[in-house]
Motif scaffolding. Structure first.
Motif, PDB file in Angstrom:
ATOM      1  N   MET A   1       0.818  -1.184   0.000  1.00 31.21           N
ATOM      2  CA  MET A   1       0.000   0.000   0.000  1.00 31.21           C
ATOM      3  C   MET A   1       0.874   1.265   0.000  1.00 31.21           C
ATOM      4  O   MET A   1       0.588   2.209  -0.732  1.00 31.21           O
ATOM      5  CB  MET A   1      -0.900  -0.027   1.224  1.00 31.21           C
ATOM      6  CG  MET A   1      -1.673   1.226   1.398  1.00 31.21           C
ATOM      7  SD  MET A   1      -3.356   0.895   1.050  1.00 31.21           S
ATOM      8  CE  MET A   1      -4.076   2.407   1.482  1.00 31.21           C
ATOM      9  N   ASN A   2       1.897   1.289   0.832  1.00 30.67           N
ATOM     10  CA  ASN A   2       2.795   2.438   0.884  1.00 30.67           C
ATOM     11  C   ASN A   2       3.513   2.623  -0.451  1.00 30.67           C
ATOM     12  O   ASN A   2       3.756   3.741  -0.869  1.00 30.67           O
ATOM     13  CB  ASN A   2       3.827   2.273   1.997  1.00 30.67           C
ATOM     14  CG  ASN A   2       3.253   2.640   3.356  1.00 30.67           C
ATOM     15  OD1 ASN A   2       2.242   3.332   3.420  1.00 30.67           O
ATOM     16  ND2 ASN A   2       3.891   2.163   4.400  1.00 30.67           N
ATOM     17  N   LYS A   3       3.863   1.519  -1.091  1.00 29.66           N
ATOM     18  CA  LYS A   3       4.552   1.583  -2.378  1.00 29.66           C
ATOM     19  C   LYS A   3       3.644   2.215  -3.430  1.00 29.66           C
ATOM     20  O   LYS A   3       4.086   3.059  -4.208  1.00 29.66           O
ATOM     21  CB  LYS A   3       4.963   0.165  -2.791  1.00 29.66           C
ATOM     22  CG  LYS A   3       5.609   0.075  -4.128  1.00 29.66           C
ATOM     23  CD  LYS A   3       7.100   0.225  -3.993  1.00 29.66           C
ATOM     24  CE  LYS A   3       7.707  -0.187  -5.331  1.00 29.66           C
ATOM     25  NZ  LYS A   3       8.572   0.786  -5.863  1.00 29.66           N
ATOM     26  N   ASP A   4       2.350   1.827  -3.434  1.00 29.73           N
ATOM     27  CA  ASP A   4       1.402   2.389  -4.398  1.00 29.73           C
ATOM     28  C   ASP A   4       1.181   3.884  -4.134  1.00 29.73           C
ATOM     29  O   ASP A   4       1.098   4.680  -5.069  1.00 29.73           O
ATOM     30  CB  ASP A   4       0.053   1.651  -4.335  1.00 29.73           C
ATOM     31  CG  ASP A   4       0.161   0.232  -4.853  1.00 29.73           C
ATOM     32  OD1 ASP A   4       1.066  -0.032  -5.660  1.00 29.73           O
ATOM     33  OD2 ASP A   4      -0.681  -0.598  -4.446  1.00 29.73           O
ATOM     34  N   LEU A   5       1.071   4.263  -2.889  1.00 26.84           N
ATOM     35  CA  LEU A   5       0.870   5.660  -2.532  1.00 26.84           C
ATOM     36  C   LEU A   5       2.085   6.490  -2.923  1.00 26.84           C
ATOM     37  O   LEU A   5       1.958   7.583  -3.483  1.00 26.84           O
ATOM     38  CB  LEU A   5       0.597   5.794  -1.027  1.00 26.84           C
ATOM     39  CG  LEU A   5       0.344   7.202  -0.507  1.00 26.84           C
ATOM     40  CD1 LEU A   5      -0.913   7.781  -1.147  1.00 26.84           C
ATOM     41  CD2 LEU A   5       0.238   7.207   0.993  1.00 26.84           C
ATOM     42  N   ASP A   7       4.269   5.760  -5.279  1.00 22.85           N
ATOM     43  CA  ASP A   7       4.307   5.826  -6.734  1.00 22.85           C
ATOM     44  C   ASP A   7       3.297   6.840  -7.263  1.00 22.85           C
ATOM     45  O   ASP A   7       3.570   7.573  -8.215  1.00 22.85           O
ATOM     46  CB  ASP A   7       4.022   4.452  -7.352  1.00 22.85           C
ATOM     47  CG  ASP A   7       5.183   3.481  -7.178  1.00 22.85           C
ATOM     48  OD1 ASP A   7       6.312   3.970  -6.928  1.00 22.85           O
ATOM     49  OD2 ASP A   7       4.955   2.265  -7.284  1.00 22.85           O
ATOM     50  N   THR A   8       2.126   6.901  -6.654  1.00 22.37           N
ATOM     51  CA  THR A   8       1.095   7.838  -7.073  1.00 22.37           C
ATOM     52  C   THR A   8       1.551   9.278  -6.824  1.00 22.37           C
ATOM     53  O   THR A   8       1.418  10.148  -7.694  1.00 22.37           O
ATOM     54  CB  THR A   8      -0.220   7.582  -6.316  1.00 22.37           C
ATOM     55  OG1 THR A   8      -0.614   6.225  -6.511  1.00 22.37           O
ATOM     56  CG2 THR A   8      -1.314   8.503  -6.782  1.00 22.37           C
ATOM     57  N   SER A  10       4.596  10.332  -6.521  1.00 18.48           N
ATOM     58  CA  SER A  10       5.722  10.586  -7.418  1.00 18.48           C
ATOM     59  C   SER A  10       5.231  10.889  -8.833  1.00 18.48           C
ATOM     60  O   SER A  10       5.742  11.787  -9.498  1.00 18.48           O
ATOM     61  CB  SER A  10       6.649   9.371  -7.417  1.00 18.48           C
ATOM     62  OG  SER A  10       7.699   9.555  -8.313  1.00 18.48           O
ATOM     63  N   SER A  11       4.238  10.162  -9.284  1.00 15.98           N
ATOM     64  CA  SER A  11       3.674  10.394 -10.623  1.00 15.98           C
ATOM     65  C   SER A  11       3.005  11.761 -10.709  1.00 15.98           C
ATOM     66  O   SER A  11       3.180  12.496 -11.693  1.00 15.98           O
ATOM     67  CB  SER A  11       2.647   9.307 -10.976  1.00 15.98           C
ATOM     68  OG  SER A  11       3.229   8.055 -10.982  1.00 15.98           O
TER      69      SER A  11
END
Length: 83
Positions: A1-5, A7-8, A10-11
């Protein structure tokens, strides 16, 4: 979950950064343009004031000469006119 957040975020930051640069650069250009325009306008006004003051000074000298000429003639001795 932290990785997706992460990445979001950062994007989003990657997409927003160029947009912010363009917007802030545009705002800076507008401010600079307005300041230069105001400076140019002020310089034109000062030049116009200087021109008017010079013209008024020339007019004032002519008026003073016309007013004082009778007194010069009146108080000048006849000997000065004979030469």
């Amino acid at each position: 979950m932290n990785k997706d957040l992460l990445d979001t975020v950062s994007s989003i930051a990657t997409l927003i950064t160029p947009i912010l640069l363009v917007l802030l650069g545009g705002i800076g250009w507008l401010i600079q343009h307005k300041l230069e325009s105001a400076k140019t306008k002020r310089e034109a006004q000062l030049n116009r004031i200087h021109e008017l003051e010079e013209k008024l000074r020339e007019d004032r000298i002519a008026i003073y000469n016309a007013l004082l000429e009778p007194f010069f003639i009146l108080f000048t001795s006849d000997a000065a006119f004979k030469t």
